[in-house]
Design a protein around this motif. Structure first.
Motif, PDB file in Angstrom:
ATOM      1  N   PRO A  17       0.817  -1.224   0.000  1.00 44.82           N
ATOM      2  CA  PRO A  17       0.000   0.000   0.000  1.00 44.82           C
ATOM      3  C   PRO A  17       0.848   1.270   0.000  1.00 44.82           C
ATOM      4  O   PRO A  17       0.395   2.314  -0.460  1.00 44.82           O
ATOM      5  N   GLN A  18       2.072   1.181   0.491  1.00 45.53           N
ATOM      6  CA  GLN A  18       2.941   2.367   0.552  1.00 45.53           C
ATOM      7  C   GLN A  18       3.818   2.508  -0.687  1.00 45.53           C
ATOM      8  O   GLN A  18       4.166   3.629  -1.075  1.00 45.53           O
ATOM      9  N   VAL A  19       4.219   1.394  -1.260  1.00 51.45           N
ATOM     10  CA  VAL A  19       5.182   1.433  -2.363  1.00 51.45           C
ATOM     11  C   VAL A  19       4.618   0.683  -3.556  1.00 51.45           C
ATOM     12  O   VAL A  19       4.441  -0.538  -3.512  1.00 51.45           O
ATOM     13  N   TRP A  20       4.395   1.422  -4.615  1.00 49.89           N
ATOM     14  CA  TRP A  20       3.847   0.819  -5.837  1.00 49.89           C
ATOM     15  C   TRP A  20       4.955   0.113  -6.621  1.00 49.89           C
ATOM     16  O   TRP A  20       6.140   0.288  -6.357  1.00 49.89           O
ATOM     17  N   ASN A  21       4.532  -0.649  -7.637  1.00 45.37           N
ATOM     18  CA  ASN A  21       5.504  -1.276  -8.529  1.00 45.37           C
ATOM     19  C   ASN A  21       6.369  -0.199  -9.176  1.00 45.37           C
ATOM     20  O   ASN A  21       5.963   0.956  -9.312  1.00 45.37           O
ATOM     21  N   THR A  22       7.530  -0.594  -9.624  1.00 45.02           N
ATOM     22  CA  THR A  22       8.472   0.348 -10.222  1.00 45.02           C
ATOM     23  C   THR A  22       7.905   0.978 -11.492  1.00 45.02           C
ATOM     24  O   THR A  22       7.496   0.272 -12.416  1.00 45.02           O
ATOM     25  N   HIS A  23       7.837   2.296 -11.499  1.00 48.50           N
ATOM     26  CA  HIS A  23       7.503   3.034 -12.718  1.00 48.50           C
ATOM     27  C   HIS A  23       7.919   4.484 -12.537  1.00 48.50           C
ATOM     28  O   HIS A  23       8.260   4.907 -11.433  1.00 48.50           O
ATOM     29  N   PHE A  24       7.927   5.219 -13.631  1.00 58.13           N
ATOM     30  CA  PHE A  24       8.501   6.565 -13.645  1.00 58.13           C
ATOM     31  C   PHE A  24       7.624   7.503 -14.458  1.00 58.13           C
ATOM     32  O   PHE A  24       6.784   7.068 -15.246  1.00 58.13           O
ATOM     33  N   ALA A  25       7.865   8.802 -14.274  1.00 61.10           N
ATOM     34  CA  ALA A  25       7.257   9.816 -15.133  1.00 61.10           C
ATOM     35  C   ALA A  25       8.339  10.788 -15.549  1.00 61.10           C
ATOM     36  O   ALA A  25       9.339  10.977 -14.842  1.00 61.10           O
ATOM     37  N   LEU A  26       8.131  11.406 -16.697  1.00 57.46           N
ATOM     38  CA  LEU A  26       9.003  12.465 -17.181  1.00 57.46           C
ATOM     39  C   LEU A  26       8.121  13.679 -17.428  1.00 57.46           C
ATOM     40  O   LEU A  26       7.133  13.579 -18.162  1.00 57.46           O
ATOM     41  N   THR A  27       8.434  14.797 -16.756  1.00 56.41           N
ATOM     42  CA  THR A  27       7.649  16.012 -16.974  1.00 56.41           C
ATOM     43  C   THR A  27       8.481  16.996 -17.775  1.00 56.41           C
ATOM     44  O   THR A  27       9.666  17.208 -17.490  1.00 56.41           O
ATOM     45  N   THR A  28       7.868  17.579 -18.788  1.00 52.39           N
ATOM     46  CA  THR A  28       8.518  18.599 -19.614  1.00 52.39           C
ATOM     47  C   THR A  28       7.494  19.707 -19.877  1.00 52.39           C
ATOM     48  O   THR A  28       6.311  19.559 -19.547  1.00 52.39           O
ATOM     49  N   ALA A  29       7.963  20.789 -20.511  1.00 50.00           N
ATOM     50  CA  ALA A  29       7.046  21.875 -20.867  1.00 50.00           C
ATOM     51  C   ALA A  29       5.978  21.384 -21.838  1.00 50.00           C
ATOM     52  O   ALA A  29       4.913  21.994 -21.964  1.00 50.00           O
ATOM     53  N   ALA A  30       6.236  20.266 -22.517  1.00 52.25           N
ATOM     54  CA  ALA A  30       5.287  19.731 -23.496  1.00 52.25           C
ATOM     55  C   ALA A  30       4.313  18.737 -22.874  1.00 52.25           C
ATOM     56  O   ALA A  30       3.464  18.194 -23.574  1.00 52.25           O
ATOM     57  N   GLY A  31       4.426  18.462 -21.578  1.00 52.43           N
ATOM     58  CA  GLY A  31       3.499  17.541 -20.929  1.00 52.43           C
ATOM     59  C   GLY A  31       4.199  16.430 -20.181  1.00 52.43           C
ATOM     60  O   GLY A  31       5.345  16.580 -19.750  1.00 52.43           O
ATOM     61  N   LEU A  32       3.487  15.314 -20.105  1.00 51.60           N
ATOM     62  CA  LEU A  32       3.903  14.203 -19.240  1.00 51.60           C
ATOM     63  C   LEU A  32       4.133  12.949 -20.072  1.00 51.60           C
ATOM     64  O   LEU A  32       3.362  12.648 -20.992  1.00 51.60           O
ATOM     65  N   LEU A  33       5.204  12.231 -19.738  1.00 48.67           N
ATOM     66  CA  LEU A  33       5.453  10.904 -20.304  1.00 48.67           C
ATOM     67  C   LEU A  33       5.487   9.929 -19.145  1.00 48.67           C
ATOM     68  O   LEU A  33       6.159  10.183 -18.136  1.00 48.67           O
ATOM     69  N   LEU A  34       4.761   8.833 -19.271  1.00 46.88           N
ATOM     70  CA  LEU A  34       4.769   7.789 -18.252  1.00 46.88           C
ATOM     71  C   LEU A  34       5.607   6.619 -18.737  1.00 46.88           C
ATOM     72  O   LEU A  34       5.431   6.159 -19.875  1.00 46.88           O
ATOM     73  N   VAL A  35       6.521   6.151 -17.892  1.00 50.57           N
ATOM     74  CA  VAL A  35       7.315   4.967 -18.208  1.00 50.57           C
ATOM     75  C   VAL A  35       6.762   3.811 -17.375  1.00 50.57           C
ATOM     76  O   VAL A  35       6.967   3.750 -16.169  1.00 50.57           O
ATOM     77  N   ASP A  36       6.013   2.955 -18.032  1.00 53.54           N
ATOM     78  CA  ASP A  36       5.270   1.841 -17.454  1.00 53.54           C
ATOM     79  C   ASP A  36       4.080   2.348 -16.639  1.00 53.54           C
ATOM     80  O   ASP A  36       4.105   3.459 -16.096  1.00 53.54           O
ATOM     81  N   VAL A  37       3.039   1.522 -16.624  1.00 53.34           N
ATOM     82  CA  VAL A  37       1.773   1.915 -15.985  1.00 53.34           C
ATOM     83  C   VAL A  37       1.238   0.717 -15.197  1.00 53.34           C
ATOM     84  O   VAL A  37       0.339   0.015 -15.641  1.00 53.34           O
ATOM     85  N   PRO A  38       1.800   0.461 -14.018  1.00 51.98           N
ATOM     86  CA  PRO A  38       1.362  -0.718 -13.264  1.00 51.98           C
ATOM     87  C   PRO A  38      -0.021  -0.581 -12.647  1.00 51.98           C
ATOM     88  O   PRO A  38      -0.664  -1.584 -12.362  1.00 51.98           O
ATOM     89  N   ALA A  39      -0.485   0.651 -12.434  1.00 53.74           N
ATOM     90  CA  ALA A  39      -1.820   0.892 -11.874  1.00 53.74           C
ATOM     91  C   ALA A  39      -2.306   2.212 -12.455  1.00 53.74           C
ATOM     92  O   ALA A  39      -1.520   2.975 -13.024  1.00 53.74           O
ATOM     93  N   ASP A  40      -3.610   2.482 -12.308  1.00 47.30           N
ATOM     94  CA  ASP A  40      -4.145   3.713 -12.884  1.00 47.30           C
ATOM     95  C   ASP A  40      -3.482   4.931 -12.234  1.00 47.30           C
ATOM     96  O   ASP A  40      -3.656   5.157 -11.027  1.00 47.30           O
ATOM     97  N   PRO A  41      -2.763   5.746 -13.012  1.00 43.53           N
ATOM     98  CA  PRO A  41      -2.080   6.907 -12.429  1.00 43.53           C
ATOM     99  C   PRO A  41      -3.026   7.921 -11.803  1.00 43.53           C
ATOM    100  O   PRO A  41      -2.596   8.726 -10.991  1.00 43.53           O
ATOM    101  N   HIS A  42      -4.334   7.860 -12.183  1.00 46.32           N
ATOM    102  CA  HIS A  42      -5.271   8.782 -11.540  1.00 46.32           C
ATOM    103  C   HIS A  42      -5.315   8.575 -10.024  1.00 46.32           C
ATOM    104  O   HIS A  42      -5.693   9.473  -9.280  1.00 46.32           O
TER     105      HIS A  42
END
Ligand SMILES: [Zn+2]
Length: 250
Positions: A17-42
């Protein structure tokens, strides 16, 4: 806006419940990139002030449940929030073929609200090559040595800093090349299993590649101290497990 690389979880296949599976995001002026989606990011991106509606790109390293299971919910909830502009999904061709078959099984295509999905399966092999140039950031990929077709990544920002991510893999020369002199290497440390790496192997890769810092991911959240101790035996630089929500400027 300075591009940032975010850690959103560091757990191996069994999250907590505290630590999700490994995944990443990249934020830029052009928006968001998600690297892997183990659960709904919402469910958890808002915790760190990130809005899934800003997602322009999703990059899937490989088609395993702990890396892709949240994708249909992400896509559905973006649609329900009124998205009309396209979203691009990147990854190894076999992984994207599986994802498309999965979406067909979920009747994605006939849904009247479906916005365009674009599929980018660059022909990647063991030689690192650029797969995305966007928002001032360049993403490189190379094929790793895992149980299914898998990409490792290198992300280079406008400052000249770069981070590398092993995804799931055994040690291999393509990963050494992706990680060469990176500011930070995010390396899986699952343990002594086929197609994976031990913490000591992660440290050895970091040492060969000459990275500035090593972050262990895809680890058992209950055994992080032991993993860090083992990696320090093979890597002379700093070793840590990243905190979910921690970000690095690129
Ligand atoms: Zn995997």
């Amino acid at each position: 806006m300075t591009p940032r690389w975010w850690c959103l979880g560091y757990a191996f296949s069994v999250a907590t419940p505290q630590v999700w599976n490994t995944h990443f995001a990249l934020t830029t002026a052009a928006g968001l990139l998600l690297v892997d989606v183990p659960a709904d990011p919402h469910l958890h991106l808002p915790r760190w002030g990130l809005d899934p509606a800003q997602t322009e790109h999703v990059l899937l390293t490989h088609f395993h449940p702990d890396h892709v299971s949240g994708l249909p919910l992400l896509l559905q909830n973006l649609a329900l929030r009124g998205r009309t502009r396209p979203l691009t999904v990147h990854g190894p061709a076999p992984a994207l073929a599986r994802v498309r078959a999965w979406l067909r099984a979920l009747d994605w295509e006939p849904w009247p609200w479906a916005y365009p999905l674009r599929w980018q399966a660059a022909p990647v092999d063991a030689t690192p090559q650029p797969v995305l140039d966007w928002g001032g950031v360049r993403v490189w990929a190379a094929t790793m040595q895992h149980l299914v077709p898998t990409w490792g990544l290198r992300v280079e920002g406008p400052s000249g800093r770069a981070v590398a991510y092993s995804a799931d893999t055994a040690p291999n020369p393509a990963l050494d090349a992706l990680a060469r002199a990176a500011s930070a290497l995010f390396h899986e440390a699952t343990g002594d299993f086929a197609g994976h790496s031990t913490p000591a192997q992660a440290g050895a890769t970091a040492q060969r590649a000459g990275v500035q810092a090593l972050y262990l991911v895809h680890v058992d959240p209950g055994r992080t101290a032991e993993a860090v101790r083992q990696a320090r035996q093979t890597f002379a630089g700093p070793v840590a497990v990243p905190q979910p929500g921690q970000a690095w400027a690129l």
